[in-house]
Write an enzyme that holds these catalytic residues in place. Structure first.
Site, PDB file in Angstrom:
ATOM      1  N   SER A  10      -7.063  -0.087   8.813  1.00  0.00           N
ATOM      2  CA  SER A  10      -7.489  -1.415   8.385  1.00  0.00           C
ATOM      3  C   SER A  10      -8.944  -1.536   8.781  1.00  0.00           C
ATOM      4  O   SER A  10      -9.382  -0.900   9.743  1.00  0.00           O
ATOM      5  CB  SER A  10      -6.684  -2.520   9.096  1.00  0.00           C
ATOM      6  N   LYS A  50      -4.865  -1.688  15.760  1.00  0.00           N
ATOM      7  CA  LYS A  50      -5.508  -0.953  14.672  1.00  0.00           C
ATOM      8  C   LYS A  50      -6.730  -0.192  15.185  1.00  0.00           C
ATOM      9  O   LYS A  50      -7.053   0.895  14.678  1.00  0.00           O
ATOM     10  CB  LYS A  50      -5.879  -1.903  13.539  1.00  0.00           C
ATOM     11  N   ASP A  59      11.159   3.514   4.546  1.00  0.00           N
ATOM     12  CA  ASP A  59      10.987   2.093   4.825  1.00  0.00           C
ATOM     13  C   ASP A  59      12.185   1.639   5.648  1.00  0.00           C
ATOM     14  O   ASP A  59      13.275   2.201   5.522  1.00  0.00           O
ATOM     15  CB  ASP A  59      10.918   1.280   3.523  1.00  0.00           C
ATOM     16  N   ILE A  77       0.829  -1.201   0.000  1.00  0.00           N
ATOM     17  CA  ILE A  77       0.000   0.000   0.000  1.00  0.00           C
ATOM     18  C   ILE A  77       0.865   1.253   0.000  1.00  0.00           C
ATOM     19  O   ILE A  77       0.584   2.225  -0.704  1.00  0.00           O
ATOM     20  CB  ILE A  77      -0.950  -0.001   1.213  1.00  0.00           C
ATOM     21  N   ASN A 131       1.757   4.954   7.223  1.00  0.00           N
ATOM     22  CA  ASN A 131       1.360   3.701   6.588  1.00  0.00           C
ATOM     23  C   ASN A 131       2.082   2.477   7.137  1.00  0.00           C
ATOM     24  O   ASN A 131       1.560   1.366   7.064  1.00  0.00           O
ATOM     25  CB  ASN A 131       1.610   3.809   5.079  1.00  0.00           C
ATOM     26  N   TYR A 179      -2.822  -7.189  16.295  1.00  0.00           N
ATOM     27  CA  TYR A 179      -3.137  -6.391  15.114  1.00  0.00           C
ATOM     28  C   TYR A 179      -4.498  -5.722  15.268  1.00  0.00           C
ATOM     29  O   TYR A 179      -4.643  -4.512  15.061  1.00  0.00           O
ATOM     30  CB  TYR A 179      -3.119  -7.285  13.879  1.00  0.00           C
TER      31      TYR A 179
END
Length: 257
Positions: free
Chosen positions: A135, A152, A38, A19, A81, A148
Site C-alpha cells: 500500500s 504496511k 480466501d 485486488i 495479497n 494499518y
C-alpha cells in the site's frame, strides 16, 4: 507479456475479490495455473470457477503446502495479497490490542510464514517470485488507521529484505504500493478514505496491469499511482514539512467526522 508466467504455478491470497481477484484473473489470462485463496470459501470458489483456477480456501498464513499440492508440487509465484485494515478510530482513542495483533499477523507475519515455506525450494532451484501487496501507506502513512499504516510499513520492509537478500540467487520480489483502489476495503475506510483516497482511486485491474508492467521491467517497487514517488521523496527529504501537510489532513478529517 511476462514469458515466465506462461504455465507457472501461481498462488494469490485474499483473492475472493478486489485486488486479489484482479491479480488472479490477469495471471490466468497470461497462461498461469492459479490457486485462489480466501478465508471465504464461496468467494474463492467463484473466482476459481470463473478463471479455471483452483480454490484453496483458508488462512493465508498456512496454505503453501496445500497450494503446492494443488499445483502438482511447485509454486513459482506467490502473491501475498490478503490484508486487513482497521481505521476510523477517534483521535486519542486508539484501537485495542486485538486489532493491532490481527493486523500484524495478517499484514506482516503471513508474508513471513509464506516466505519461510517457499524459500527452501526456490533457493534450491534458483528461481521464484514473491509479490507483496503493500500500500502507499507502507511508504507514507494513513490518517486514522495506525495499525494499518504501521503494519504496511512492516510488509514493505520485509519485501525489501527478501529482495536484497535473495535477488542474486534467483528470487524476484515486487512490492505493490497503490493509494486508493475501488474495493470493499476502501469503502470501509469512511471519512478518512473519502478525504485522502477516493478522489484518485483506481480499479483493481489497474493494479494488476501495473504489476505486470513492473515485472516486465524487472522493478521491485510497483506504483499504480505514479505520483506516490514524489510524495515518498518529499517524506524523506523534508520530513517536517511532509508531517505538517499530513497533520493538515488530520485536522480536516477531524472536522468532517
Amino acid at each position: 507479456m511476462v514469458e515466465a508466467v506462461q504455465g507457472a504455478g501461481v498462488v494469490v491470497t485474499g483473492a475472493g475479490g478486489g485486488i486479489g481477484a484482479a491479480l488472479a484473473r490477469r495471471f490466468a489470462a497470461e497462461g498461469a495455473r492459479v490457486v485462489i485463496n480466501d478465508l471465504d470459501g464461496v468467494k474463492a470458489a467463484a473466482v476459481a470457477d470463473e478463471i479455471g483456477g483452483i480454490a484453496v480456501p483458508g488462512d493465508a498464513s498456512a496454505i503453501v503446502a496445500d497450494a503446492r499440492d494443488a499445483l502438482g508440487g511447485s509454486v513459482d509465484v506467490y502473491c501475498a495479497n490478503a490484508g486487513v485494515a482497521f481505521g476510523g478510530e477517534e483521535p486519542g482513542q486508539p484501537l485495542d490490542e486485538k486489532s493491532w495483533a490481527l493486523s500484524w499477523d495478517v499484514n506482516v507475519m503471513a508474508h513471513v510464514r509464506a516466505a519461510n515455506a517457499l524459500l527452501p525450494d526456490w533457493l534450491e532451484r534458483g528461481s521464484g517470485r514473491f509479490v507483496s501487496t503493500v500500500s502507499a501507506a507502507g511508504l507514507l502513512t494513513m490518517i486514522g488507521a495506525a495499525p494499518y499504516a504501521v503494519t504496511k510499513h512492516g510488509a514493505y520492509a520485509f519485501a525489501e529484505y527478501l529482495s536484497l537478500t535473495y535477488r542474486h540467487r534467483g528470487v524476484k520480489v515486487h512490492a505493490i504500493c497503490p493509494q486508493g483502489v475501488r474495493t470493499d476495503m476502501l469503502d470501509a475506510t469512511g471519512a478518512a478514505g473519502d478525504l485522502v483516497l477516493k478522489p484518485t482511486a483506481i480499479a483493481p485491474q489497474d493494479v494488476a496491469d501495473a504489476l505486470f508492467k513492473g515485472m516486465e521491467e524487472d522493478r521491485f517497487l510497483i506504483l499504480p499511482h505514479p505520483e506516490v514517488a514524489g510524495y515518498y521523496e518529499a517524506r524523506a527529504a523534508t520530513p517536517d514539512r511532509w508531517l505538517a501537510g499530513m497533520n493538515h489532513l488530520q485536522q480536516k478529517w477531524e472536522e468532517v467526522r
